[in-house]
Design a protein around this motif. Structure first.
Motif, PDB file in Angstrom:
ATOM      1  N   PHE A   2       0.852  -1.180   0.000  1.00 27.21           N
ATOM      2  CA  PHE A   2       0.000   0.000   0.000  1.00 27.21           C
ATOM      3  C   PHE A   2       0.894   1.239   0.000  1.00 27.21           C
ATOM      4  CE2 PHE A   2      -2.383  -3.314   2.214  1.00 27.21           C
ATOM      5  CZ  PHE A   2      -3.614  -3.268   1.575  1.00 27.21           C
ATOM      6  N   ARG A   3       1.017   1.893  -1.138  1.00 32.59           N
ATOM      7  CA  ARG A   3       1.795   3.132  -1.236  1.00 32.59           C
ATOM      8  C   ARG A   3       3.170   2.992  -0.598  1.00 32.59           C
ATOM      9  NH1 ARG A   3      -2.723   7.875  -0.025  1.00 32.59           N
ATOM     10  NH2 ARG A   3      -4.146   7.311  -1.754  1.00 32.59           N
ATOM     11  N   GLY A   4       3.842   1.924  -0.952  1.00 26.82           N
ATOM     12  CA  GLY A   4       5.198   1.721  -0.462  1.00 26.82           C
ATOM     13  C   GLY A   4       5.307   0.901   0.801  1.00 26.82           C
ATOM     14  N   PHE A   5       4.192   0.715   1.527  1.00 27.13           N
ATOM     15  CA  PHE A   5       4.208  -0.121   2.739  1.00 27.13           C
ATOM     16  C   PHE A   5       3.805  -1.543   2.361  1.00 27.13           C
ATOM     17  CE2 PHE A   5       1.555  -2.053   6.125  1.00 27.13           C
ATOM     18  CZ  PHE A   5       2.556  -2.287   7.050  1.00 27.13           C
ATOM     19  N   THR A   6       4.640  -2.513   2.689  1.00 30.02           N
ATOM     20  CA  THR A   6       4.368  -3.903   2.357  1.00 30.02           C
ATOM     21  C   THR A   6       3.678  -4.577   3.540  1.00 30.02           C
ATOM     22  OG1 THR A   6       6.285  -3.991   0.886  1.00 30.02           O
ATOM     23  CG2 THR A   6       5.367  -6.089   1.621  1.00 30.02           C
ATOM     24  N   HIS A  64      -6.009 -25.113  10.153  1.00 31.33           N
ATOM     25  CA  HIS A  64      -4.728 -24.406  10.023  1.00 31.33           C
ATOM     26  C   HIS A  64      -4.917 -22.996  10.576  1.00 31.33           C
ATOM     27  CE1 HIS A  64      -0.913 -23.973   7.395  1.00 31.33           C
ATOM     28  NE2 HIS A  64      -1.008 -22.858   8.111  1.00 31.33           N
ATOM     29  N   ALA A  65      -4.053 -22.583  11.482  1.00 28.74           N
ATOM     30  CA  ALA A  65      -4.146 -21.254  12.088  1.00 28.74           C
ATOM     31  C   ALA A  65      -3.115 -20.314  11.494  1.00 28.74           C
ATOM     32  CB  ALA A  65      -3.952 -21.331  13.595  1.00 28.74           C
ATOM     33  N   LEU A  66      -3.535 -19.076  11.347  1.00 36.65           N
ATOM     34  CA  LEU A  66      -2.654 -17.987  10.945  1.00 36.65           C
ATOM     35  C   LEU A  66      -2.603 -17.040  12.134  1.00 36.65           C
ATOM     36  CD1 LEU A  66      -1.134 -17.166   8.329  1.00 36.65           C
ATOM     37  CD2 LEU A  66      -3.125 -15.781   7.725  1.00 36.65           C
ATOM     38  N   ILE A  67      -1.440 -16.965  12.783  1.00 38.01           N
ATOM     39  CA  ILE A  67      -1.324 -16.165  13.998  1.00 38.01           C
ATOM     40  C   ILE A  67      -0.188 -15.158  13.836  1.00 38.01           C
ATOM     41  CG2 ILE A  67      -2.155 -18.138  15.347  1.00 38.01           C
ATOM     42  CD1 ILE A  67       0.691 -18.330  16.551  1.00 38.01           C
ATOM     43  N   GLY A  68      -0.129 -14.228  14.785  1.00 40.46           N
ATOM     44  CA  GLY A  68       0.931 -13.227  14.776  1.00 40.46           C
ATOM     45  C   GLY A  68       0.506 -12.015  15.575  1.00 40.46           C
ATOM     46  N   PRO A  69       1.443 -11.153  15.921  1.00 40.94           N
ATOM     47  CA  PRO A  69       1.125  -9.931  16.665  1.00 40.94           C
ATOM     48  C   PRO A  69       0.185  -9.030  15.859  1.00 40.94           C
ATOM     49  CG  PRO A  69       3.507 -10.310  16.547  1.00 40.94           C
ATOM     50  CD  PRO A  69       2.872 -11.256  15.592  1.00 40.94           C
ATOM     51  N   ASN A  70      -0.402  -8.060  16.527  1.00 40.89           N
ATOM     52  CA  ASN A  70      -1.230  -7.082  15.830  1.00 40.89           C
ATOM     53  C   ASN A  70      -0.430  -6.428  14.714  1.00 40.89           C
ATOM     54  OD1 ASN A  70      -3.501  -7.463  17.436  1.00 40.89           O
ATOM     55  ND2 ASN A  70      -2.846  -5.946  18.942  1.00 40.89           N
ATOM     56  N   GLY A  71      -1.068  -6.281  13.546  1.00 41.39           N
ATOM     57  CA  GLY A  71      -0.399  -5.656  12.421  1.00 41.39           C
ATOM     58  C   GLY A  71       0.498  -6.579  11.633  1.00 41.39           C
ATOM     59  N   ALA A  72       0.423  -7.891  11.913  1.00 42.30           N
ATOM     60  CA  ALA A  72       1.309  -8.837  11.227  1.00 42.30           C
ATOM     61  C   ALA A  72       0.864  -9.124   9.797  1.00 42.30           C
ATOM     62  CB  ALA A  72       1.387 -10.144  12.010  1.00 42.30           C
ATOM     63  N   GLY A  73      -0.383  -8.770   9.441  1.00 42.95           N
ATOM     64  CA  GLY A  73      -0.853  -8.984   8.076  1.00 42.95           C
ATOM     65  C   GLY A  73      -1.834 -10.135   7.916  1.00 42.95           C
ATOM     66  N   ARG A 120       5.351  -8.828  10.691  1.00 36.98           N
ATOM     67  CA  ARG A 120       5.647  -7.784   9.708  1.00 36.98           C
ATOM     68  C   ARG A 120       5.344  -8.251   8.277  1.00 36.98           C
ATOM     69  NH1 ARG A 120       9.975  -7.683  13.353  1.00 36.98           N
ATOM     70  NH2 ARG A 120      10.012  -5.817  14.673  1.00 36.98           N
ATOM     71  N   GLY A 121       4.271  -9.018   8.153  1.00 37.54           N
ATOM     72  CA  GLY A 121       3.802  -9.418   6.835  1.00 37.54           C
ATOM     73  C   GLY A 121       4.455 -10.636   6.239  1.00 37.54           C
ATOM     74  N   ALA A 122       5.473 -11.194   6.897  1.00 41.11           N
ATOM     75  CA  ALA A 122       6.200 -12.348   6.364  1.00 41.11           C
ATOM     76  C   ALA A 122       6.052 -13.549   7.304  1.00 41.11           C
ATOM     77  CB  ALA A 122       7.675 -12.011   6.186  1.00 41.11           C
ATOM     78  N   ILE A 123       6.255 -14.746   6.767  1.00 38.10           N
ATOM     79  CA  ILE A 123       6.193 -15.943   7.601  1.00 38.10           C
ATOM     80  C   ILE A 123       7.431 -16.011   8.486  1.00 38.10           C
ATOM     81  CG2 ILE A 123       6.231 -18.459   7.601  1.00 38.10           C
ATOM     82  CD1 ILE A 123       4.508 -18.436   5.135  1.00 38.10           C
ATOM     83  N   LEU A 124       7.179 -16.091   9.791  1.00 38.96           N
ATOM     84  CA  LEU A 124       8.259 -16.169  10.768  1.00 38.96           C
ATOM     85  C   LEU A 124       8.558 -17.617  11.145  1.00 38.96           C
ATOM     86  CD1 LEU A 124      10.129 -14.586  12.754  1.00 38.96           C
ATOM     87  CD2 LEU A 124       8.233 -14.666  14.398  1.00 38.96           C
TER      88      LEU A 124
END
Length: 261
Positions: free
Chosen positions: A17-21, A36-45, A224-228
């Motif tokens: 989004f306008r340069g933010f991935t 299957h769960a998709l988890i992560g901190p707030n804002g993880a995508g 941060r939007g990527a798989i950790l």
């Protein structure tokens, strides 16, 4: 079909989004019949991934495949017709209709009258038997003739599962199904997901890691939007990178995630 055949897959899925991935080259592989769960901190995508999978957002680049077939360019209604159906964080049922009426609306597409709102409600009576069966499946038979606005919050979320089931999904995407619930409602929804996942694939975004530990065959952790990290609950909960993402650097205990969930 082999157990390890992916039913839903992404390759290099990215959204900027306008340069933010927001989602960064995500390779997701959801196995047939898994929860299957998709988890992560707030804002993880996490929710952005859901929006990409169901085409509420177009990807910047990357591919989405369903049973090995590319569906990246399909529209949201075409995705739903393939059997990929989602719920939302905020309850999306009609507040001033009864539980039965909500499920009947979801069933209307079987009659080919999805948008024929000028027709008499009596034309939908043929759907009552199936609608009542779905309400019974999610434990809401006693609420069939109750206005949704008068139902407890946890029961509204169960009704949303019933309307999702009305679309006959092969893959259910559940976006935070226990958000805002007390312990009793959480336990009820966990039991419900266990029941409705039989013979289906479920991909869920969920913050309550106690729920994840009880339900999920596999977990993908985003940061941060990527798989950790990825694996079963024991594997991801003991991963120091995951604990740091959730808790910061001062979180050495493997069970810290569940304590703070």
């Amino acid at each position: 079909m082999q157990v390890d055949t992916p039913v839903l897959e992404t390759r290099g899925l990215t959204k900027s989004f306008r340069g933010f991935t927001a989602v960064d080259s995500v390779d997701l592989c959801v196995q047939e019949g898994h929860v299957h769960a998709l988890i992560g901190p707030n804002g993880a995508g996490k929710t952005t991934v859901f929006n990409l999978l169901t085409k509420f957002l177009p990807p910047t680049r990357g591919e989405i495949l369903y049973r090995g077939e590319a569906i990246t360019t399909l529209k949201p209604n075409e995705i739903a017709r393939r059997g990929i159906v989602r719920s939302f964080q905020i309850s999306a049922v009609f507040a001033h209709m009864t539980a039965l009426e909500n499920v009947r609306v979801a069933l209307q597409r079987r009659l080919g009258t999805s948008f024929h709102f000028w027709k008499s409600a009596r034309t939908l009576n043929v759907l009552d038997e199936r609608a009542l069966a779905l309400l019974d499946e999610v434990g809401l038979a006693a609420y069939a003739h109750t206005l949704t606005t008068e139902m407890p919050y946890g029961r509204k979320r169960a009704l949303e599962v019933a309307t999702t089931l009305a679309l006959d999904p092969s893959v259910m995407l559940l976006d935070e199904p226990t958000q805002g619930m007390g312990a009793e409602d959480v336990d009820r929804i966990v039991a419900l997901i266990k029941r409705v996942s039989v013979g289906r694939t479920v991909l869920m975004v969920e913050h309550n890691l106690s729920v994840v530990s009880r339900l999920c065959d596999r977990i993908t952790v985003l940061a941060r939007g990527a798989i950790l990290a990825e694996g079963d609950y024991a594997m991801v909960s003991s991963d120091p990178r995951v604990r740091e993402a959730y808790m910061g650097r001062e979180a050495p205990e493997p069970d810290a995630l569940e304590v703070r969930a």
